[in-house]
Design a protein around this motif. Structure first.
Motif, PDB file in Angstrom:
ATOM      1  N   ALA A 127       0.835  -1.206   0.000  1.00 22.24           N
ATOM      2  CA  ALA A 127       0.000   0.000   0.000  1.00 22.24           C
ATOM      3  C   ALA A 127       0.868   1.253   0.000  1.00 22.24           C
ATOM      4  N   ALA A 128       1.964   1.234   0.772  1.00 25.29           N
ATOM      5  CA  ALA A 128       2.866   2.381   0.828  1.00 25.29           C
ATOM      6  C   ALA A 128       3.555   2.605  -0.518  1.00 25.29           C
ATOM      7  N   THR A 129       3.965   1.527  -1.145  1.00 30.02           N
ATOM      8  CA  THR A 129       4.605   1.623  -2.460  1.00 30.02           C
ATOM      9  C   THR A 129       3.633   2.147  -3.500  1.00 30.02           C
ATOM     10  N   ALA A 130       2.399   1.665  -3.446  1.00 32.57           N
ATOM     11  CA  ALA A 130       1.378   2.134  -4.389  1.00 32.57           C
ATOM     12  C   ALA A 130       1.114   3.624  -4.198  1.00 32.57           C
ATOM     13  N   ALA A 131       1.110   4.094  -2.944  1.00 31.04           N
ATOM     14  CA  ALA A 131       0.900   5.519  -2.674  1.00 31.04           C
ATOM     15  C   ALA A 131       2.045   6.351  -3.241  1.00 31.04           C
ATOM     16  N   LEU A 132       3.274   5.839  -3.119  1.00 35.17           N
ATOM     17  CA  LEU A 132       4.423   6.538  -3.691  1.00 35.17           C
ATOM     18  C   LEU A 132       4.334   6.584  -5.214  1.00 35.17           C
ATOM     19  N   GLU A 133       3.834   5.538  -5.809  1.00 37.95           N
ATOM     20  CA  GLU A 133       3.653   5.523  -7.263  1.00 37.95           C
ATOM     21  C   GLU A 133       2.618   6.565  -7.683  1.00 37.95           C
ATOM     22  N   THR A 134       1.592   6.724  -6.880  1.00 43.66           N
ATOM     23  CA  THR A 134       0.542   7.705  -7.191  1.00 43.66           C
ATOM     24  C   THR A 134       1.100   9.117  -7.267  1.00 43.66           C
ATOM     25  N   VAL A 135       2.049   9.432  -6.398  1.00 37.82           N
ATOM     26  CA  VAL A 135       2.612  10.791  -6.373  1.00 37.82           C
ATOM     27  C   VAL A 135       3.934  10.867  -7.134  1.00 37.82           C
ATOM     28  N   ASP A 165      -5.465   4.269   2.366  1.00 33.08           N
ATOM     29  CA  ASP A 165      -6.639   4.162   1.509  1.00 33.08           C
ATOM     30  C   ASP A 165      -7.818   4.952   2.071  1.00 33.08           C
ATOM     31  N   PRO A 166      -7.662   6.275   2.241  1.00 31.40           N
ATOM     32  CA  PRO A 166      -8.729   7.076   2.854  1.00 31.40           C
ATOM     33  C   PRO A 166      -9.924   7.247   1.925  1.00 31.40           C
ATOM     34  N   LYS A 167     -11.058   7.539   2.533  1.00 31.28           N
ATOM     35  CA  LYS A 167     -12.276   7.860   1.791  1.00 31.28           C
ATOM     36  C   LYS A 167     -12.523   9.364   1.755  1.00 31.28           C
ATOM     37  N   PHE A 168     -11.712  10.092   2.519  1.00 37.02           N
ATOM     38  CA  PHE A 168     -11.871  11.539   2.664  1.00 37.02           C
ATOM     39  C   PHE A 168     -10.478  12.106   2.886  1.00 37.02           C
ATOM     40  N   LEU A 169     -10.079  13.101   2.100  1.00 38.07           N
ATOM     41  CA  LEU A 169      -8.725  13.642   2.160  1.00 38.07           C
ATOM     42  C   LEU A 169      -8.765  15.116   2.544  1.00 38.07           C
ATOM     43  N   LEU A 170      -8.025  15.459   3.608  1.00 46.50           N
ATOM     44  CA  LEU A 170      -7.905  16.838   4.080  1.00 46.50           C
ATOM     45  C   LEU A 170      -6.469  17.292   3.870  1.00 46.50           C
ATOM     46  N   MET A 171      -6.284  18.443   3.217  1.00 49.91           N
ATOM     47  CA  MET A 171      -4.943  18.919   2.889  1.00 49.91           C
ATOM     48  C   MET A 171      -4.804  20.387   3.287  1.00 49.91           C
ATOM     49  N   ASP A 172      -3.832  20.651   4.134  1.00 46.82           N
ATOM     50  CA  ASP A 172      -3.595  22.007   4.630  1.00 46.82           C
ATOM     51  C   ASP A 172      -2.350  22.573   3.953  1.00 46.82           C
ATOM     52  N   GLU A 173      -2.557  23.461   3.000  1.00 40.60           N
ATOM     53  CA  GLU A 173      -1.461  24.073   2.232  1.00 40.60           C
ATOM     54  C   GLU A 173      -0.563  23.005   1.590  1.00 40.60           C
TER      55      GLU A 173
END
Length: 311
Positions: A127-135, A165-173
């Protein structure tokens, strides 16, 4: 004994009703209401420093107590919904001299699943590797976090938020430290992610919010929200204490226009961040209005906000 309430995929992603947050006697958020029904859109929240934007996100995460009102995330109280929320804070506090790899940083986003004293599983690492691939940072997974540029680190912290694998993403700056190319890449990634999750982005970059967000809200203790990208000049003035103008340097963006404003009854500075000098009320009362400049500013502001006056 009543059964604990469980995640409800049919419930609104976020339902905030008449939220008030106070620190001692200081009111930070006042009567804020907001509802997000599901994925498919990115909500950008702008506003002056100290307007309560970060406090709002922390309230949604259940990290600070609320004074009045209610918050529900997927039908759950915030503290019970955190496992479904990805969060990219404004500042990530890491000792960049500490020898920790990029993959290990991202894996910390899986702690809610793995637990503090358990080894990371193959599933966690995948999952961590897949997240790195996403970005776009998979090739750096074995690099030390301290060796990366500021923009690369920010992408890693976004991957950490996505690893669970969140269903809701919060991003501050989230665009802090990103150059123009990386910012465009960030918003491309978010445009893909919004099909699977609801996203809230806090930003001071009004132009980027206008260009890349699906909906815009202004927050300055209160929330000014019209469920669209169309916001009137009056809403911006109410939120910032100043009017808005549009300037284009290849990439359209908004800046605060030169204006004659008494910044509060005591002529104190406003919170707009425009570094303008307070002008005593008496000078404004005696000033000759420049009707041409005012008309041009009104038209530009209407264009920037997408209001009917601009059409």
């Amino acid at each position: 004994m009543s059964k604990a309430k469980e995640f409800d995929s049919a419930a609104p992603v976020l339902d905030v009703e008449h939220l008030w947050v106070k620190y001692d006697t200081h009111t930070v958020l006042e009567d804020v209401s907001l509802r997000i029904d599901g994925p498919g859109e990115i909500l950008g929240i702008i506003g002056p420093n100290g307007g309560g934007k970060t406090t709002f996100l922390k309230s949604v995460l259940g990290l600070i107590p609320i004074s009045k009102g209610s918050i529900s995330v997927f039908g759950l109280p915030p503290e019970k919904a955190r496992q479904y929320i990805g969060y990219v804070p404004q500042y990530s506090k890491y000792d960049y001299d500490f020898p920790i790899s990029v993959l290990e940083v991202v894996l910390t986003g899986r702690l809610k699943r793995a637990g503090l004293f358990r080894r990371y599983s193959k599933e966690d690492k995948a999952a961590a590797t897949a997240a790195l691939e996403t970005v776009g940072m998979a090739e750096f997974k074995d690099s030390q976090i301290g060796e990366l540029s500021g923009g690369q680190r920010q992408r890693v912290f976004i991957a950490r938020a996505l690893s669970n694998d969140p269903k809701f993403l919060l991003m501050d700056e989230p665009n802090t430290g990103l150059d123009t190319f990386m910012q465009d890449e960030l918003y491309r990634i978010l445009d893909e992610l919004k099909t699977k999750m609801a996203i809230i982005v806090i930003s001071h970059d009004i132009g980027a919010v206008s260009a890349h967000m699906d909906k815009i809200a202004c927050m300055n203790r209160r929330l000014y929200f019209h469920d669209s990208k169309e916001m009137s000049r009056e809403d911006f003035i109410a939120a910032y204490g100043c009017s808005i103008d549009l300037v284009a340097h290849g990439m359209p963006h908004r800046v605060l226009e030169t204006h004659l404003y008494a910044h509060g009854a005591d002529d104190s500075a406003c919170g707009c961040g425009c570094s303008c000098t307070p002008i005593p009320s008496a000078r404004i009362a005696n000033a000759e209005p420049n009707t041409t400049d005012t008309a041009n500013a009104d038209t530009a502001a209407a264009d920037a906000a997408g209001t009917p006056e601009a059409k």
